[in-house]
Motif scaffolding. Sequence first.
Motif: not given
Length: 143
Positions: A16-41
């Motif tokens: 999961t990721i918070g709504p106030d995180k940046t797209l860059a942080e989300a992209a890094a998370m997707l790459a690191k965890r080898k996944i295609g989507a994060v749920v925003v909570t």
Amino acid sequence: MTVRQVLAEKGGDVVTIGPDKTLAEAAAMLAKRKIGAVVVTREGADVAGILSERDIIRALADKGQQSLTDHVSAHMTSEVVTCPPEADMDHLMRAMTRGKFRHVPVVEAGRLVGIVSIGDVVKRRLAEVEAEHEALREYIATA
Ligand code: AMP
């Protein structure tokens, strides 16, 4: 087969990721965890949205790399299709095909308890097809 059975096998971990995180942080998370989507909570609790690699690609195509400092909330999908653990996997596969998305968060009593991706759906279908194939082979061999 139900979603609960699939989660019992793969586990209920959801990135999961918070709504106030940046797209860059989300992209890094997707790459690191080898996944295609994060749920925003919000506060780690209820589902506020979902952000997939496609949303990031769209933002980059529309606005260029400056979009990487945008908040996740600006690019996520807020109307999230979720399912309960009792949902049937065939039903889920149809919902994904109809809605053209590849991830469905699983919610029970308002709580996020897992996520099913198109990869999980394909894995289960492959196992079913292989089992049918094996049953047919045995039938032919013993008939
Ligand atoms: P995906 O195929 O999952 O990478 O997502 C394709 C698009 O659908 C993206 O805009 C996602 O934000 C959105 N999306 C993904 N999963 C869901 C879902 N369960 N409900 C609604 N929209 C979704």
